[in-house]
Enzyme design. Structure first.
Site, PDB file in Angstrom:
ATOM      1  CE  LYS A   1      13.035  -3.164   0.684  1.00 43.44           C
ATOM      2  NZ  LYS A   1      12.396  -3.930   1.839  1.00 43.44           N
TER       3      LYS A   1
ATOM      4  N   GLY B   1       2.576  -4.877  -5.853  1.00 48.17           N
ATOM      5  CA  GLY B   1       3.313  -5.519  -7.659  1.00 48.17           C
ATOM      6  C   GLY B   1       3.000  -3.906  -8.329  1.00 48.17           C
TER       7      GLY B   1
ATOM      8  CD  GLU C   1       6.449 -15.314  -8.994  1.00 46.31           C
ATOM      9  OE1 GLU C   1       5.350 -16.160  -9.506  1.00 46.31           O
ATOM     10  OE2 GLU C   1       7.001 -15.247 -10.444  1.00 46.31           O
TER      11      GLU C   1
ATOM     12  CB  CYS D   1       1.661 -16.580  -2.640  1.00 48.39           C
ATOM     13  SG  CYS D   1       3.112 -17.965  -2.925  1.00 48.39           S
TER      14      CYS D   1
ATOM     15  CD  GLU E   1      -2.690 -13.462  -0.717  1.00 43.80           C
ATOM     16  OE1 GLU E   1      -2.323 -11.605  -0.710  1.00 43.80           O
ATOM     17  OE2 GLU E   1      -1.874 -14.364  -0.729  1.00 43.80           O
TER      18      GLU E   1
HETATM   19  P1  NAD Z   1       4.559  -6.456   0.063  1.00 40.22           P
HETATM   20  O1  NAD Z   1       4.074  -6.168  -1.026  1.00 40.22           O
HETATM   21  O2  NAD Z   1       4.209  -5.907   1.625  1.00 40.22           O
HETATM   22  O3  NAD Z   1       6.580  -6.180   0.553  1.00 40.22           O
HETATM   23  C1  NAD Z   1       7.048  -6.906  -0.151  1.00 40.22           C
HETATM   24  C2  NAD Z   1       8.525  -6.401  -0.287  1.00 40.22           C
HETATM   25  O4  NAD Z   1       8.194  -5.623  -0.740  1.00 40.22           O
HETATM   26  C3  NAD Z   1       9.454  -6.055   0.576  1.00 40.22           C
HETATM   27  O5  NAD Z   1      10.409  -6.024   0.300  1.00 40.22           O
HETATM   28  C4  NAD Z   1       8.768  -4.455   1.079  1.00 40.22           C
HETATM   29  O6  NAD Z   1       9.466  -3.535   1.929  1.00 40.22           O
HETATM   30  C5  NAD Z   1       8.781  -4.463  -0.344  1.00 40.22           C
HETATM   31  N1  NAD Z   1       7.981  -3.134  -0.891  1.00 40.22           N
HETATM   32  C6  NAD Z   1       6.750  -2.765   0.134  1.00 40.22           C
HETATM   33  N2  NAD Z   1       6.654  -1.266  -0.646  1.00 40.22           N
HETATM   34  C7  NAD Z   1       7.533  -1.125  -1.988  1.00 40.22           C
HETATM   35  C8  NAD Z   1       7.566  -0.082  -3.074  1.00 40.22           C
HETATM   36  N3  NAD Z   1       6.354   0.484  -3.160  1.00 40.22           N
HETATM   37  N4  NAD Z   1       7.564  -0.601  -3.900  1.00 40.22           N
HETATM   38  C9  NAD Z   1       9.547  -1.290  -3.776  1.00 40.22           C
HETATM   39  N5  NAD Z   1       9.209  -1.693  -3.079  1.00 40.22           N
HETATM   40  C10 NAD Z   1       8.190  -2.263  -1.928  1.00 40.22           C
HETATM   41  O7  NAD Z   1       4.105  -7.931   0.537  1.00 40.22           O
HETATM   42  P2  NAD Z   1       4.756  -9.064   2.016  1.00 40.22           P
HETATM   43  O8  NAD Z   1       3.513  -8.089   3.103  1.00 40.22           O
HETATM   44  O9  NAD Z   1       6.207  -8.420   2.352  1.00 40.22           O
HETATM   45  O10 NAD Z   1       4.871 -10.360   1.714  1.00 40.22           O
HETATM   46  C11 NAD Z   1       2.845 -10.520   1.969  1.00 40.22           C
HETATM   47  C12 NAD Z   1       2.696 -11.063  -0.140  1.00 40.22           C
HETATM   48  O11 NAD Z   1       4.129 -11.504  -0.692  1.00 40.22           O
HETATM   49  C13 NAD Z   1       1.461 -11.493  -0.496  1.00 40.22           C
HETATM   50  O12 NAD Z   1       0.177 -10.802  -1.216  1.00 40.22           O
HETATM   51  C14 NAD Z   1       1.668 -12.836  -1.038  1.00 40.22           C
HETATM   52  O13 NAD Z   1       1.080 -13.624  -1.490  1.00 40.22           O
HETATM   53  C15 NAD Z   1       2.673 -12.187  -1.538  1.00 40.22           C
HETATM   54  N6  NAD Z   1       3.946 -13.559  -1.597  1.00 40.22           N
HETATM   55  C16 NAD Z   1       3.789 -13.666  -2.844  1.00 40.22           C
HETATM   56  C17 NAD Z   1       4.627 -14.861  -3.922  1.00 40.22           C
HETATM   57  C18 NAD Z   1       4.800 -15.543  -5.314  1.00 40.22           C
HETATM   58  O14 NAD Z   1       5.470 -15.965  -5.460  1.00 40.22           O
HETATM   59  N7  NAD Z   1       3.683 -15.078  -5.835  1.00 40.22           N
HETATM   60  C19 NAD Z   1       5.111 -15.580  -2.927  1.00 40.22           C
HETATM   61  C20 NAD Z   1       5.158 -15.159  -1.311  1.00 40.22           C
HETATM   62  C21 NAD Z   1       4.808 -13.684  -1.179  1.00 40.22           C
END
Ligand code: NAD
Length: 508
Positions: free
Chosen positions: A188, A245, A262, A296, A397
């Site tokens: 997804k 998460g 992650e 991240c 962040e």
């Molecule tokens: P997000 O958590 O908003 O979304 C990530 C994914 O989760 C998307 O595909 C989204 O559609 C999905 N999602 C949203 N709500 C959900 C739910 N309730 N259940 C399951 N899936 C759901 O994050 P984002 O805005 O896309 O990315 C930015 C964040 O990601 C930042 O906090 C960044 O630090 C983190 N990030 C971490 C890493 C790492 O490796 N640690 C790498 C890249 C980004």
């Protein structure tokens, strides 16, 4: 050869359209469509079907069927490796197209997107090697009549949920490793950046991956939540925010699926007076502004020793001011557009609040004013000085091109500041003295540490977070093992009588 839908990156006028990919077919959805406008121009560039719980059900059922017959989990590692090598070749062949899709949808500089795609090909090749190396252990420590075999097996059906900041790269930190282990997958991707995932799914099909082994459900958090709570998903690997998460942990409780998370980060980059200050200034600016700071592992908190603070901050300011903010597809752009207008406003809000709390803007601080950038969400790279641990800018962040600067006097103080946030994904340290740098690196509470370098390392090294930055590891042997289960098989040979006394019928 597979044709990838690249309009309007290549100058077309219609948006790309992505359906779900289930059991080898592109499934047109009659339901809700999510539109994506390029953050640099406002132009409508793609439309994706909004997957529902029903779509996720169908994709998981296809992945389960594919897992349970002999088409993938039971073929040899050599056969799986051959497919993955073909995918790596295809990613390299289509590298420019994939890079342009990500640059356009994320707003990231094309040079960064190209490096992402090169990384995706490298990870896929690395995974091919892991498929061949998959192995367990034997135990002959329990007497001559017992042999223990610990088998490493594919964990089953895997759900992969990815964020928007590195679409092709983060997908490739997960997908080829899960496939190398023999798992079948439902992906997804982020609703904001689905095009490269759809393109990569086509490349896997062209490389000969059997139907149903890889399925892609597009859509937003509703589809992600359905995957996270699905009772027939064995492993869920998620990259995204810490807030999401936490929701995934709750959603996964039903069938206690294995989780790999992650999450966010708030890295410190610590500069000691004996560092190579030129290299450190270049590294600090790269670490803070790479990928628009939407990263991240952005090294977003500069901690600098008071003895060199003025001189060092002047160098950082000069380098930051020289960064070229521009269109993502322009080869000379260092910093592109932020993911969307609402995010830009949130980043500007974080800068404003830091100023209200007493920080000073050394450079940047507002949206880009050039008329050529007026249609997009561009921010001038920003350095905030005088940021203290009490300010939200120090611990939250921001996820944009914003670097905060704080000072320290002693090594102990620097370590306390670096570790004084809830996140623990990465940190960096700059010193020429191994007696300073190495103990400091060992004292840092984070999954990655960069010493005299930044955002560096091969895919053989595991990546992941301490504290609220995550659970589990991605890449490396540890990342591969997230997609496997261990089965202990005890084999007894020789004389058995006398061992099983409970329940033995009395001798008559
Ligand atoms: P997000 O958590 O908003 O979304 C990530 C994914 O989760 C998307 O595909 C989204 O559609 C999905 N999602 C949203 N709500 C959900 C739910 N309730 N259940 C399951 N899936 C759901 O994050 P984002 O805005 O896309 O990315 C930015 C964040 O990601 C930042 O906090 C960044 O630090 C983190 N990030 C971490 C890493 C790492 O490796 N640690 C790498 C890249 C980004």
């Amino acid at each position: 050869m597979t044709q990838l839908d690249t309009a309007p990156v290549t100058g077309g006028t219609r948006p790309r359209h992505h359906d779900h990919f289930i059991d080898g077919d592109w499934v047109r959805s009659s339901g809700e469509i999510i539109e994506r406008r390029a953050p640099a121009t406002g132009l409508l560039v793609s439309q994706v079907a909004a997957g529902t719980a029903d779509t996720v059900d169908r994709a998981v059922a296809a992945a389960r069927r594919a897992f349970e017959d002999d088409r993938w989990s039971q073929v040899s590692g050599f056969e799986r490796a051959a497919v993955l090598h073909r995918v790596a070749d295809l990613i390299s062949t289509h590298a420019e197209t994939l890079a342009r899709l990500d640059a356009e949808e994320v707003g990231k500089p094309i040079l960064v997107a190209r490096a992402d795609v090169a990384g995706a090909a490298q990870l896929t090749r690395y995974a091919a090697g892991l498929a061949i190396q998959m192995q367990g252990t034997t135990h002959t420590n329990n007497g001559p009549e017992h042999t223990g075999l610990v088998l490493r097996e594919a964990a089953g059906v895997v759900g992969l949920i990815t964020p928007w900041n590195f679409p092709a790269l983060i997908l490739s930190q997960k997908l080829p490793l899960a496939l190398a282990a023999g798992c079948t997958v439902v992906v997804k991707p982020s609703e904001l950046t689905s095009s490269s995932a759809a393109a990569i799914a086509r490349l896997y099909a062209e490389a000969g991956l059997p139907d149903g082994v890889l399925n892609v459900v597009t859509g937003d958090g509703r589809a992600g939540a359905a995957l996270a709570e699905h009772p027939d998903v064995d492993v869920l690997s998620f990259t995204g925010s810490t807030a999401t998460g936490r929701r995934i942990i709750a959603a996964s409780a039903g069938n206690l699926k294995k989780l790999s998370l992650e999450l966010g980060g708030k890295a410190a980059t610590v500069v000691f007076p004996d560092a190579d200050l030129d290299a450190a200034a270049a590294g600090v600016v790269f670490g803070g502004f790479f990928n628009n700071g939407e990263c991240c592992v952005a090294q977003s908190r500069l901690l600098v020793h008071t003895d060199i603070a003025e001189e060092f901050l002047a160098a950082v300011r000069e380098r930051t001011a020289a960064l070229r903010v521009g269109q993502p597809l322009d080869e000379t752009t260092d910093v592109g557009a932020l993911i969307h207008e609402a995010h830009l406003r949130a980043v500007v809000g974080a800068i404003d609040r830091a100023e209200e709390a007493g920080a000073t803007v050394l450079v940047g601080g507002s949206r880009a004013s050039s008329p050529q950038l007026a249609g997009g969400s561009f921010l001038v790279p920003t350095v905030l000085d005088g940021v203290t641990p009490q300010m939200a800018a120090f611990s939250d962040e921001i996820f944009g091109p914003v670097l905060t600067a704080s000072r320290f006097r002693t090594t102990e103080e620097a370590l306390a500041l670096a570790n004084g946030v809830d996140y623990g994904l990465s940190n960096s340290v700059w010193s020429r003295d191994i007696d300073t740098a190495l103990p400091f690196a060992r004292g840092l509470r984070s999954g990655s540490v960069y010493v005299n370098t930044v955002i560096d390392g091969p895919p053989t090294m595991p990546f992941g977070g301490y504290k609220t930055s995550g659970i589990g590891r991605e890449m490396g042997q540890a990342g591969f093992e997230e997609f496997t289960e261990l089965k202990s098989v005890s084999i007894r040979t020789g004389t058995r009588p006398g061992r099983f006394t409970i329940g033995t019928p009395p001798a008559s």
